[in-house]
Structures are given as C-alpha cells and as structure tokens.
Design a protein around this motif. Sequence first.
Motif, PDB file in Angstrom:
ATOM      1  N   THR A 223      60.696  40.449  41.019  1.00 17.07           N
ATOM      2  CA  THR A 223      59.741  41.053  41.958  1.00 17.07           C
ATOM      3  C   THR A 223      58.487  41.544  41.245  1.00 17.07           C
ATOM      4  N   LEU A 224      58.677  42.200  40.109  1.00 18.31           N
ATOM      5  CA  LEU A 224      57.549  42.768  39.360  1.00 18.31           C
ATOM      6  C   LEU A 224      56.988  41.818  38.306  1.00 18.31           C
ATOM      7  N   VAL A 225      57.586  40.617  38.227  1.00 19.91           N
ATOM      8  CA  VAL A 225      57.147  39.589  37.264  1.00 19.91           C
ATOM      9  C   VAL A 225      57.077  40.178  35.851  1.00 19.91           C
ATOM     10  N   ILE A 226      58.218  40.632  35.383  1.00 20.94           N
ATOM     11  CA  ILE A 226      58.306  41.228  34.044  1.00 20.94           C
ATOM     12  C   ILE A 226      58.768  40.155  33.062  1.00 20.94           C
ATOM     13  N   LYS A 227      57.993  39.946  31.988  1.00 16.25           N
ATOM     14  CA  LYS A 227      58.318  38.934  30.985  1.00 16.25           C
ATOM     15  C   LYS A 227      59.125  39.564  29.855  1.00 16.25           C
ATOM     16  N   THR A 228      60.303  38.989  29.605  1.00 15.96           N
ATOM     17  CA  THR A 228      61.168  39.498  28.532  1.00 15.96           C
ATOM     18  C   THR A 228      61.626  38.325  27.659  1.00 15.96           C
ATOM     19  N   LYS A 229      60.675  37.715  26.951  1.00 17.61           N
ATOM     20  CA  LYS A 229      61.002  36.562  26.121  1.00 17.61           C
ATOM     21  C   LYS A 229      61.726  36.970  24.841  1.00 17.61           C
ATOM     22  N   SER A 230      61.333  38.085  24.263  1.00 21.15           N
ATOM     23  CA  SER A 230      61.947  38.529  23.004  1.00 21.15           C
ATOM     24  C   SER A 230      63.115  39.477  23.280  1.00 21.15           C
ATOM     25  N   ASP A 231      63.964  39.647  22.283  1.00 21.44           N
ATOM     26  CA  ASP A 231      65.115  40.552  22.408  1.00 21.44           C
ATOM     27  C   ASP A 231      64.664  41.998  22.565  1.00 21.44           C
ATOM     28  N   THR A 232      63.588  42.342  21.863  1.00 17.23           N
ATOM     29  CA  THR A 232      63.057  43.710  21.944  1.00 17.23           C
ATOM     30  C   THR A 232      62.588  44.028  23.357  1.00 17.23           C
ATOM     31  N   ALA A 233      61.924  43.041  23.998  1.00 18.60           N
ATOM     32  CA  ALA A 233      61.434  43.245  25.366  1.00 18.60           C
ATOM     33  C   ALA A 233      62.594  43.387  26.349  1.00 18.60           C
ATOM     34  N   LYS A 234      63.658  42.634  26.120  1.00 15.04           N
ATOM     35  CA  LYS A 234      64.831  42.726  27.003  1.00 15.04           C
ATOM     36  C   LYS A 234      65.468  44.103  26.915  1.00 15.04           C
ATOM     37  N   LYS A 235      65.600  44.624  25.682  1.00 17.97           N
ATOM     38  CA  LYS A 235      66.192  45.947  25.483  1.00 17.97           C
ATOM     39  C   LYS A 235      65.330  47.027  26.124  1.00 17.97           C
ATOM     40  N   GLU A 236      64.000  46.885  25.976  1.00 21.13           N
ATOM     41  CA  GLU A 236      63.078  47.864  26.542  1.00 21.13           C
ATOM     42  C   GLU A 236      63.164  47.879  28.073  1.00 21.13           C
ATOM     43  N   TRP A 237      63.302  46.674  28.661  1.00 22.78           N
ATOM     44  CA  TRP A 237      63.382  46.576  30.123  1.00 22.78           C
ATOM     45  C   TRP A 237      64.688  47.186  30.648  1.00 22.78           C
ATOM     46  N   LYS A 238      65.806  46.919  29.969  1.00 29.37           N
ATOM     47  CA  LYS A 238      67.094  47.500  30.376  1.00 29.37           C
ATOM     48  C   LYS A 238      67.053  49.034  30.307  1.00 29.37           C
ATOM     49  N   LYS A 239      66.447  49.533  29.233  1.00 31.50           N
ATOM     50  CA  LYS A 239      66.337  50.982  29.044  1.00 31.50           C
ATOM     51  C   LYS A 239      65.498  51.617  30.146  1.00 31.50           C
ATOM     52  N   LEU A 240      64.360  50.962  30.513  1.00 33.24           N
ATOM     53  CA  LEU A 240      63.471  51.484  31.543  1.00 33.24           C
ATOM     54  C   LEU A 240      64.161  51.524  32.897  1.00 33.24           C
ATOM     55  N   LEU A 241      64.897  50.478  33.240  1.00 34.73           N
ATOM     56  CA  LEU A 241      65.587  50.427  34.530  1.00 34.73           C
ATOM     57  C   LEU A 241      66.666  51.499  34.615  1.00 34.73           C
ATOM     58  N   LYS A 242      67.405  51.711  33.531  1.00 34.01           N
ATOM     59  CA  LYS A 242      68.460  52.739  33.522  1.00 34.01           C
ATOM     60  C   LYS A 242      67.850  54.133  33.685  1.00 34.01           C
ATOM     61  N   GLN A 243      66.725  54.345  33.052  1.00 33.34           N
ATOM     62  CA  GLN A 243      66.042  55.638  33.181  1.00 33.34           C
ATOM     63  C   GLN A 243      65.646  55.902  34.627  1.00 33.34           C
ATOM     64  N   CYS A 244      65.131  54.863  35.293  1.00 33.87           N
ATOM     65  CA  CYS A 244      64.684  55.006  36.689  1.00 33.87           C
ATOM     66  C   CYS A 244      65.867  55.291  37.617  1.00 33.87           C
ATOM     67  N   VAL A 245      66.974  54.631  37.378  1.00 32.47           N
ATOM     68  CA  VAL A 245      68.163  54.840  38.212  1.00 32.47           C
ATOM     69  C   VAL A 245      68.729  56.244  37.991  1.00 32.47           C
ATOM     70  N   ASP A 246      68.824  56.660  36.721  1.00 29.60           N
ATOM     71  CA  ASP A 246      69.366  57.995  36.420  1.00 29.60           C
ATOM     72  C   ASP A 246      68.459  59.099  36.953  1.00 29.60           C
ATOM     73  N   ALA A 247      67.140  58.862  36.922  1.00 33.36           N
ATOM     74  CA  ALA A 247      66.190  59.886  37.373  1.00 33.36           C
ATOM     75  C   ALA A 247      66.200  60.052  38.894  1.00 33.36           C
ATOM     76  N   ASN A 248      66.781  59.097  39.618  1.00 32.05           N
ATOM     77  CA  ASN A 248      66.810  59.164  41.085  1.00 32.05           C
ATOM     78  C   ASN A 248      68.254  59.245  41.578  1.00 32.05           C
ATOM     79  N   SER A 249      69.000  60.134  40.990  1.00 33.05           N
ATOM     80  CA  SER A 249      70.422  60.271  41.351  1.00 33.05           C
ATOM     81  C   SER A 249      70.627  60.762  42.782  1.00 33.05           C
ATOM     82  N   LYS A 250      69.596  61.403  43.370  1.00 28.25           N
ATOM     83  CA  LYS A 250      69.729  61.864  44.754  1.00 28.25           C
ATOM     84  C   LYS A 250      69.767  60.697  45.737  1.00 28.25           C
ATOM     85  N   LYS A 251      69.082  59.613  45.411  1.00 33.31           N
ATOM     86  CA  LYS A 251      69.019  58.443  46.302  1.00 33.31           C
ATOM     87  C   LYS A 251      69.878  57.277  45.807  1.00 33.31           C
ATOM     88  N   LEU A 252      70.108  57.239  44.494  1.00 34.87           N
ATOM     89  CA  LEU A 252      70.841  56.115  43.914  1.00 34.87           C
ATOM     90  C   LEU A 252      72.150  56.596  43.319  1.00 34.87           C
TER      91      LEU A 252
END
Length: 263
Positions: A223-252
């Motif tokens: 949806t957001l067209v996020i490019k994760t070609k390298s391993d570092t980018a993949k790790k960064e994207w996973k970390k960002l998504l987990k942060q967003c989910v944990d920060a919205n525990s009232k809704k998620l």
Amino acid sequence: MPLTTKLSLTLSISHHTDEYRSHTSCISEAERYEKTIYRGSRKLDDSGTGHRQQQQQYKAKKLTPQEAWQQTIEIAAESAPSSIKSYMDQLSGCDNVPRKEKQFRNFTVNSLRLKGPSAEKIKDEIWKHLSKVREDEKQKREEAQKKQQSSQQPKDAKTEEAEPTSISDDDKSSNNAAKEDESPSSSSMPSEKEVTKAVKKALKKAPNKSLKFKSLRKTVQETLVIKTKSDTAKKEWKKLLKQCVDANSKKLVVDGKIVSLKD
C-alpha cells in the motif's frame, strides 16, 4: 524467312548483310516495350548475353536444404574412392535423395541395387563419405560467412571493441548517487502516522478484522510502496511496523502472530 528478318521482328533492329553476326546481346520484354520509361538494369554481363543484375540475383539465391544436399552429393562423387566411385556417380544423377541415414539406405536398395548382407558394407562406406563431405562443406560455409561479416563490420566498431571503456567522473558520481538512493535510510521509510493509518485500513478490510503479522506487513508494504531490497531495509521495516502496532494497543490487539482491530 531470312535470319536478318527474324532479328528485325524480334528486336525492331534492321541489320544489313552480316551485321547480325556481331549482335550478341538481348533485351528483356519489359525493356523492349517500355523503351524510354524502362526502369530496370541495362548493364550487360561480360559476355553480352544477359543482365548482370539478373545473374547476381540468381547467384545470391539461397539454396534449399535439398538443393544443398544434392550439391554435397555431386562434390562427394568427385572425391569418392574407387570402391564407391560408380555408386556415387549414379547418386549424383538421382533426384530427391534422402538426407537422413535410414531413408537413404532404403533409397539405395532400389536406386543403386544394393541388396543383401554384402551390400551393407558399401552403404556404410557411401554414407560415411557423404557425411564427411557434408561436414567439410558446412565448415567452409561458416568460415566464408565469418569472413564476410568481419569485412562488413565498420572500422569504428572494431576500434570501440579494442579500446577499454573508461568511466568519467560524472558517471562515477551518478553511480554513487544511485547506490545511495538504493541504500536503506530512515528517510526512505514512511512516518509512524502513515503506517498506523495503513494498518487500520488493512485490518478493516480483512476477514474478522484480523491478519497474520506477516500478511499485514506485506499488505501495508504494498500500500505504501516501501522498498526493502537489502536485509537492513527489511529489518528496519519490521521494526517500524512493530513499533506502530505496540504504540496503538488501544485499537490493535496482538495475539501471538495475529493482529486484530478492536471494534
């Protein structure tokens, strides 16, 4: 009817006495009737008996596989050993000689009268000789084509191939810039607000408003067209998504690997 009269009717030329003897070239029907508006070649060959253009077209005509095979047989007949010379001469006068061994051996039974066990040795020798000549002719044609291609190749192209290409400073800087663009950085990732919004939207559309964490990550990434070609980018994207989910525990709500949206 006198010969001079025939020439006059055919070519519209009047010949006196023995002048017709020196006339050795002919014209085509188109050249005869179209006269001044004729657009074909008027150049004759060295013998004066035909047009160069027509003869060159005939020479340039590509042989069919059967014609090439017949030509091979004729060449093989000239160089054939004495033991099979008579059979090769007969073959060179035959039409539609098969090019495959099995059909060829059957063909020789009727055409060359090679029947019985004693004839098998002769068939083997004939086919072996033909195969060798065919391979030699193939190599000659390939070498001729290579020579022709090399002679037609422009000199500039040869020079370009010989000289090693050097990368200019501008090219180096552009390449470095491209590499920098491909390298992962926090600036290439969307903001937490954008990710959270995309997560909620994806869960609303999902059955029971629930998705596996992996499926959710893939959906939001598309949806957001996020490019994760390298391993570092993949790790960064996973970390960002987990942060967003944990920060919205009232809704998620996270239950193991399942992420759900509260009503």
